[in-house]
Design an enzyme around this catalytic site. Sequence first.
Site, PDB file in Angstrom:
ATOM      1  N   ASP A  15       8.676 -10.303  -9.641  1.00  0.00           N
ATOM      2  CA  ASP A  15       9.343  -9.021  -9.815  1.00  0.00           C
ATOM      3  C   ASP A  15       8.439  -7.950  -9.205  1.00  0.00           C
ATOM      4  OD1 ASP A  15      11.144  -7.015 -11.046  1.00  0.00           O
ATOM      5  OD2 ASP A  15       9.407  -6.614 -12.312  1.00  0.00           O
ATOM      6  N   ASP A  17       8.912  -3.754  -9.632  1.00  0.00           N
ATOM      7  CA  ASP A  17       8.694  -2.593 -10.490  1.00  0.00           C
ATOM      8  C   ASP A  17       8.150  -3.027 -11.850  1.00  0.00           C
ATOM      9  OD1 ASP A  17       9.791  -0.293  -8.901  1.00  0.00           O
ATOM     10  OD2 ASP A  17      11.591  -1.529  -8.952  1.00  0.00           O
TER      11      ASP A  17
END
Length: 328
Positions: A15, A17
């Site tokens: 991932d 953010d």
Amino acid sequence: MSDALLAGYDAVLFDLDGTVYHGAQVIHGAPETVTAVRNQGTAVRFVTNNASKAPEDVVAHLRDLGLSAESAEVHTSAQAGVAVLGERLSKGAEVLVVGTESLADEVAAAGLAPVRKAGDGVAAVVQGHSPDNAWADLAEACLAIRAGALWVACNVDATLPSERGLLPGNGSMVAALRTATEAEPVVAGKPQPLLFETAARSAGANRPLVVGDRLDTDIAGAVAAGLDVLCVLTGVATPATLLRAVPAERPTHLGSDLTALTRPAEELRVGSRPGWEVGEGDVLTARGDGDPLDLLRTLCAAAWRTGVSTVRAEGDAAGAALTRLGLA
């Protein structure tokens, strides 16, 4: 590094953010850890629910932060949303875009016609995060959805981690349209497994590991895809939310940040850890001494087994550890 967590997998799906960066600020250890993964010969993929940037823009941002990346390694919820549209619409169909120009470009590249105003010809609405999304954009989408257009949300993240803290995410704007239309969107990004499955296929991976910071998207999406997942505490997830996690949102491993990937897998697995004991009952009683994160791994195992998430300390060392974890 043969006993490191990353050694057990043939790809790592990161991932972005809250895991690799907070806006324009890179998270501690991220560049070095991604390099270590590559040096191990393990495939790297970046899987993001943020639909505001094209893959090449994501790559430029990563390189600015000191990470190597290629466009083929980036998988976004904008791509997932457009894939859903492509499955359900005829070529040339009009799609009302609520989001950035890069999302509109993805729609056009799929042979569909992006528009910004509601009208009789609009077959679908696709909604992705943009800092410029405004009431007028939601109003056009509201009209199209109420007229029967297919509604696809790239993601439903309520918040977006930034260098200043948590900001409203696409899910907050989706919630506004839910209220206005009484309709439900088709969700394309995490926690749906599509992004992870696509990223794993592109890497030719048989045993990928997901790394993320959100229980309701990263971890839930990995669980839905049947993949192991490392949850890091650099974004949205907290010790308190981990204790209350439902089965569909429970990670396999737990670490403070991405550097955990280079630590032994057994040290990171959620379960009983040396130095700590947890008494079970109406309240979980922590006793012992050691690494606070080891206490959290031990507490999570007990909380998930019993359904009890209230914790108290027995002894000064346990009290100090719970304070460090924000659980005192």
